[in-house]
Structure formats: structure tokens, C-alpha cells
Design an enzyme around this catalytic site. Structure first.
Site, short mmCIF file in Angstrom:
data_model
loop_
_atom_site.label_atom_id
_atom_site.label_comp_id
_atom_site.label_asym_id
_atom_site.label_seq_id
_atom_site.Cartn_x
_atom_site.Cartn_y
_atom_site.Cartn_z
N SER A 151 -6.11 5.71 -10.38
CA SER A 151 -4.96 6.48 -9.90
C SER A 151 -3.65 6.13 -10.60
CB SER A 151 -4.85 6.27 -8.39
OG SER A 151 -3.90 7.12 -7.87
N ASP A 176 0.68 11.76 -11.07
CA ASP A 176 0.26 10.40 -11.40
C ASP A 176 -0.92 10.36 -12.37
OD1 ASP A 176 -1.74 11.31 -9.71
OD2 ASP A 176 -2.10 9.34 -8.86
N ASP A 190 -4.20 10.22 -12.17
CA ASP A 190 -5.35 11.13 -12.02
C ASP A 190 -4.97 12.48 -11.42
OD1 ASP A 190 -4.79 9.91 -9.58
OD2 ASP A 190 -6.84 10.11 -8.87
N THR A 197 -4.56 5.58 6.77
CA THR A 197 -4.29 5.75 5.34
C THR A 197 -5.61 5.94 4.60
OG1 THR A 197 -2.29 4.46 5.44
CG2 THR A 197 -3.39 4.58 3.31
N GLU A 250 0.48 12.49 2.84
CA GLU A 250 0.72 11.06 3.05
C GLU A 250 2.03 10.66 2.41
OE1 GLU A 250 -3.09 8.54 3.05
OE2 GLU A 250 -3.10 9.67 1.19
N GLU A 251 2.60 9.59 2.96
CA GLU A 251 3.85 9.05 2.41
C GLU A 251 3.66 8.58 0.97
OE1 GLU A 251 3.76 5.66 1.59
OE2 GLU A 251 1.72 5.60 2.39
N LYS A 256 -6.04 15.12 -2.43
CA LYS A 256 -4.65 15.51 -2.57
C LYS A 256 -4.48 16.09 -3.96
CE LYS A 256 -3.21 10.70 -3.33
NZ LYS A 256 -4.22 9.81 -2.76
N ARG A 293 2.66 -3.68 2.70
CA ARG A 293 3.50 -2.49 2.74
C ARG A 293 4.24 -2.46 4.08
NH1 ARG A 293 1.82 -0.18 -1.79
NH2 ARG A 293 -0.34 0.48 -2.14
C1 G16 Z 1 -5.11 6.18 -2.41
C2 G16 Z 1 -5.60 6.95 -1.24
C3 G16 Z 1 -4.45 7.37 -0.37
C4 G16 Z 1 -3.61 6.17 0.01
C5 G16 Z 1 -3.18 5.43 -1.22
C6 G16 Z 1 -2.48 4.12 -0.92
O1 G16 Z 1 -4.37 7.01 -3.23
O2 G16 Z 1 -6.31 8.09 -1.62
O3 G16 Z 1 -4.96 8.00 0.74
O4 G16 Z 1 -2.48 6.59 0.72
O5 G16 Z 1 -4.31 5.10 -1.99
O6 G16 Z 1 -3.36 3.28 -0.27
P1 G16 Z 1 -3.00 1.78 0.02
O7 G16 Z 1 -1.73 1.82 0.84
O8 G16 Z 1 -4.18 1.25 0.78
O9 G16 Z 1 -2.75 1.10 -1.30
P2 G16 Z 1 -4.58 7.04 -4.80
O10 G16 Z 1 -3.61 8.05 -5.31
O11 G16 Z 1 -4.30 5.63 -5.24
O12 G16 Z 1 -6.01 7.42 -4.98
#
Ligand code: G16
Length: 543
Positions: free
Chosen positions: A113, A277, A279, A344, A363-364, A376, A496
Site C-alpha cells: 500500500s 497511494d 496501490d 479498522t 475510513e479516516e 477502497k 495511533r
Molecule cells: C489498510 C486497511 C485499512 C486501514 C489501514 C490502516 O489500508 O485496508 O482498512 O484503515 O490499513 O490500518 P492500520 O491503522 O491498522 O495501520 P491500506 O491502504 O494500507 O491497505
């Protein structure tokens, strides 16, 4: 070509996190590390013989090599066909789209990601199921259990395939089709978004900048924004995917995407700024002079989605992850539609979308999506914004301010403390957990705790229970702080801290975020004893 079975020994650390298995590249380069995990995935998929698998990634370092390994393993495991994006590329939302459109049994997405790439950077492998969405926890648990016990993998020994030429070849009995990574996705966008209205807006001089951050969205954004919608050449910057994202952190937020952010704050700001981002599933939206938080973006899209053809008949409901601000809930209440709060992780939206309970979710962490795929989708969010701007004829900043005037403003920030010692981070969470029962009624500075608990989620569709999903403390002054540990980091622990405060006094809608949140920040730091426990006086990243 007959499949060969090769003995192996298991690794104990192949537990998928918030979004698949993410580790440093050298970890993935250990002997048979990839083979073991992919074989564990395949062993966990029932009835795969003869079925179609989708394969692609965000183009980061190791992407091509791992695609070739997975193709050989897929042939060894009896899949009938693999659809692989040209050059081994598929954005995460495009992979979800291709899985659904071609009725594949699932897909493997190679990505870490927004994490940095390169030989010392991060890599990741994620399995998405037949609905196009991230594997649910029941499946990731099964994959982990299998990975811990694996003793052999099966593959077809063959030379690397040419991934740069479109068309069909074969590997043993399995067909391999190299597909245009953009085509199916672009067709879906054309169904959802009023391309004619957006094209007219560009033709009348609307200016935007889209920063693809040298990541996978470059080809998608160039083809759709510049190719199909007529945005001027050069609208998409950093459009060529690079294995190390040009040495940057491909995370679309004001810190890592500061060129765009700074441009949008300056006198020459175009009408609209956006970024995506590594991906392609995350997005950042910046109006002239105004950063739009992902929480506000979800709320605004919920309020205006009906202006786009794909959502003209209205929304069924909206969902947000628990740490996301409550802005979307306010819109849902005014529309009389359901609002859901999930842990999350995008995987938790899948059941709600499949059951038709929600149309939009977000999501935030810069993620917004809808029922068009099960991931997403960064570029989709940008296109929906453009559709809304074209339909209303409003400036983006005016639209946001009108939204606050109507619904109030949820001031919001996230403080990340990265690479904290894992024991210290777990100790901090445990101490908070133990304090929870005594917190209601406590004064912290000018704030009074009203409720304090640890979030647990009971999925309304399948009844499954997911516990320990973040500690939340609400204050009587319409403020809230949430603490949780990231599930996507690859070094130490990341704490976080999510901070928010609601204001609906018309005179208090345009204040500096840091000023409004200062008492909440102070309360959070003292409550969690952040500095004494982690040695960090300040967060590593504030977004
Ligand atoms: C992934 C998940 C999201 C999550 C994010 C952050 O996003 O698909 O649902 O909000 O990680 O997660 P964490 O707070 O556990 O680091 P991505 O874009 O990294 O695939």
C-alpha cells in the site's frame, strides 16, 4: 509439464495483519518465504481446480519476480486460468473490479500500500475472495494456521512468462491471460460517473492536479482524466509507476504529498487537487486553500452521491471505521439511512456491502469506496468529487464550507507514534484498558470523560465477534479520543491516536484544527502517559 512438489519448512511469522501479509523485502526474500505463504493461501481455497485467479500488484520492487513465482504455483495447484495485469500491474480497486467482472474465485494482490518500496522497503501479499474484497478474518486465520504447518508446495517448473505483451499463453495446463490493467476499471467508472458533465467542466477551463506519487494509479489517472475526460496533458503528475516510488513514501496525506498540498494552499492553486497511494486504494482531496479530511470527504460524498448516475436512486446506508469521525453519521441521519461503525480494516465492510445494507463506506486513513467494488478506491473517489463539482457548479472549498454550515464540523487529526518499542506500546494499551472502568466523570483539563470502553464489533450479517479494536474515550464537550495499535506497520509498533471535536457554532467553523483540538491532545497524552511510556514527546506524523 507435470507439477513438482518441493519440501519446505514453515515460518512462524506469516500472520496477515489489517490488510494481508506485510513485511520488509528481505523477509520476503528468504528461501521459500513467498512459496510457503502462497501455498498456504491456495490450500485454504476450496474447489479451486479449473477456476480463474486474478493476479497483479502495485509495481513495487519484487512485484515482477513474485508474479512469476505465483504463476508457477497456480499452475501447480490446478487453477484453470490466471488473469494478470500487463507488467504485473493491477491497482487494488482494479483487481477487485476484475475479480468481480470475470467471476474469478479470487485474486492475489501484491502491495504494501502506502508503505515505501525498494530493496529495503516493504512488500506485501494479500488474497481477495470471489466478492472482490479482502479475505475475511476466518480465512486469514485459516491461511495463518496452514502457513505454520506447511511442509511442501507444488509448482510447475517453467521459464518466466512475458508479462508485457497482451494476450493468452499457457503454463502447463493453465491458461495465462495478460490483460490491460486499466480497461475493465475504466469501463466501470464510465457507468458510475457522468463523464459528459466532467468533460464539459474540463473543456470550460477547470484546472486540477492529480499526484499519482510515482505509483500504480498513474496509468489509470492518465487514461481516464487526460484520455477520456479531456483534462489538459500534465494534469496527472508523477504518473509513471516506479519500483521505489521515486524514494518517497506513497501515502497521500499533507505530510508525504506536500508538493500538492503546498500548491493548493498557494495563490496559483488549481480548482482541485487529489492524490492516490502506492496501490491506488487511498485518496487525498484538497480544495483551494483547504485540506479535506477523509472523514469529511466521506460525509460530503454521502450527501451528494445522488448527483452521479451510479447513485441516482439514493444510498442504502453508509459505514465508517470506528476511529473515523462521526461526520458521515450526521448525513446518514438527515437522509434517513443506516449508519454502521466497523473495526479498522476494509474487510469489515464486505458483509455490509454484500448484504446490501450500505452503498458507501470510508475510513479516516484516506479510504473511501462504494458497492461498485469491494476495496477502497482512490480514483473513484476523485471522479465522484469531480462529478459533484460539475453537477453543482460550486467551488470545492465552498462546497465543504456549506457542508459544515449545514451539519457542523468534526475537527479531526491523527497522531502516529511510529516504530515504538512493541512492549512499551502493548503496556500503554494494557494500562489504558485497566483504567477504563474508573474514567467516566473524570476531569482531564477542561474536559470531562463521559464514556470509556474498548471497541468490539458484532457483524450484523454473520454474527461474528471481533474484539479489542481500539480504546475510545468520549468527553461531555463533544470530543473523543481513540487509541489503537496499527496492524500494517513492519517495524516495532505504531501507536495511533485519533482526535476529534465537534463544533456547530457558526462562528467556530473555520478555526485552526490544532487550536480546537489542543485540549483533546493534552488529555490524550496525559491519560495514556505517552511520553513516560514511549519516550516520545511528539508524534512522528500528524495528519
Ligand atoms: C489498510 C486497511 C485499512 C486501514 C489501514 C490502516 O489500508 O485496508 O482498512 O484503515 O490499513 O490500518 P492500520 O491503522 O491498522 O495501520 P491500506 O491502504 O494500507 O491497505
Amino acid at each position: 509439464m507435470t507439477p513438482t512438489t518441493i519440501p519446505t519448512t514453515p515460518y512462524s511469522d506469516q500472520k496477515p495483519g489489517t490488510s494481508g501479509l506485510r513485511k520488509k523485502v528481505p523477509v520476503f526474500r528468504q528461501r521459500h518465504y513467498v512459496e510457503n505463504f502462497v501455498q498456504a493461501i491456495f490450500d485454504s481455497i476450496a474447489d479451486k481446480a479449473g477456476k480463474t485467479l486474478v493476479l497483479g500488484g502495485d509495481g513495487r520492487f519484487l512485484n515482477r519476480e513474485v508474479v512469476q513465482i505465483i504463476l508457477r504455483l497456480a499452475a501447480g495447484n490446478g487453477f484453470g486460468r490466471v488473469l494478470v495485469g500487463r507488467g504485473g500491474l493491477l491497482s487494488t480497486p482494479a483487481a477487485s473490479c476484475v475479480i468481480r467482472k470475470h467471476k474469478a474465485i479470487g485474486g492475489i494482490i501484491l502491495s504494501a500500500s502506502h508503505n515505501p518500496g525498494g530493496p529495503e522497503g516493504d512488500f506485501g501479499i494479500k488474497f481477495n475472495a470471489a466478492n472482490g474484497g479482502p479475505a475475511p478474518e476466518s480465512l486469514t486465520d485459516a491461511i495463518f494456521a496452514r502457513a505454520k504447518a506447511i511442509s511442501a508446495f507444488t509448482l510447475v517448473e517453467a521459464r518466466d512468462l512475458d508479462l508485457d505483451r497482451l494476450g493468452e499463453t499457457s503454463l502447463g495446463a493453465m491458461a495465462v491471460e495478460v490483460i490491460d490493467p486499466v480497461a475493465d476499471y475504466a469501463e466501470l467508472m464510465r457507468e458510475l460517473i457522468d463523464f459528459e458533465a466532467v468533460s464539459k467542466m474540463f473543456a470550460s477551463g477547470f484546472r486540477m492536479r492529480f499526484d499519482a506519487m510515482s505509483a500504480v494509479t498513474g496509468p489509470y489517472a492518465t487514461a481516464i482524466l487526460e484520455g477520456m475526460l479531456g483534462a489538459p496533458q500534465g494534469t496527472v503528475v508523477n504518473a509513471t509507476p516506479k519500483e521505489d516510488f521515486g524514494g518517497h513514501h506513497p501515502d497521500p496525506n499533507p505530510v508525504h504529498c506536500h508538493d500538492l498540498y503546498d500548491l493548493m494552499q498557494g495563490p496559483d492553486a488549481p480548482d482541485f487537487g487529489a492524490a492516490s497511494d502506492g496501490d491506488g486504494d487511498r485518496n487525498m482531496i484538497v480544495a483551494p486553500g483547504l485540506f479535506v479530511t477523509p472523514s469529511d470527504s466521506l460525509a460530503l460524498l454521502t450527501a451528494h452521491a445522488h448527483r452521479a448516475p451510479g447513485y441516482a436512486s439514493g444510498l442504502k446506508g453508509v459505514a465508517r471505521s470506528m476511529p473515523t469521525s462521526r461526520a458521515a453519521d450526521r448525513v446518514a441521519a438527515s437522509l434517513g439511512i443506516g449508519a454502521y461503525e466497523t473495526p479498522t480494516g476494509w474487510k469489515f465492510f464486505g458483509n455490509l456491502l454484500d448484504a446490501g445494507l450500505i452503498t458507501l463506506c470510508g475510513e479516516e486513513s484516506a479510504g473511501t469506496g462504494s458497492n461498485h467494488v469491494r476495496e477502497k478506491d482512490g480514483l473513484w473517489a476523485v471522479l465522484l468529487w469531480l462529478n459533484i463539482l460539475a453537477a453543482t457548479g460550486e467551488r470545492a472549498d465552498a462546497l465543504v464550507r456549506a457542508h459544515w454550515a449545514r451539519f457542523g464540523r468534526d475537527y479531526y487529526a491523527r497522531h502516529d507514534y511510529e516504530e515504538v518499542d512493541s512492549d512499551a506500546a502493548n503496556g500503554l494499551m494494557q494500562a489504558l484498558r485497566e483504567k477504563l472502568p474508573g474514567l467516566p466523570g473524570t476531569r482531564l483539563g477542561d474536559l470531562t470523560v463521559s464514556t470509556a470502553d474498548e471497541f468490539a464489533y458484532k457483524d450484523p450479517v454473520d454474527g461474528s465477534l471481533t474484539e479489542r479494536q481500539g480504546i475510545r474515550v468520549s468527553f461531555a464537550e463533544d470530543a473523543r479520543v481513540v487509541f489503537r495499535l496499527s496492524g500494517t506497520g513492519t517495524a516495532g509498533a505504531t501507536l495511533r491516536v485519533y482526535l476529534e471535536r465537534y463544533e456547530n457554532d457558526p462562528a467556530r467553523l473555520d478555526l485552526p484544527v490544532a487550536e480546537v483540538l489542543a485540549p483533546v491532545v493534552a488529555a490524550a497524552r496525559s491519560l495514556a502517559e505517552i511520553e513516560p511510556r514511549t519516550g516520545r514527546a511528539e508524534p512522528s506524523v500528524v495528519t
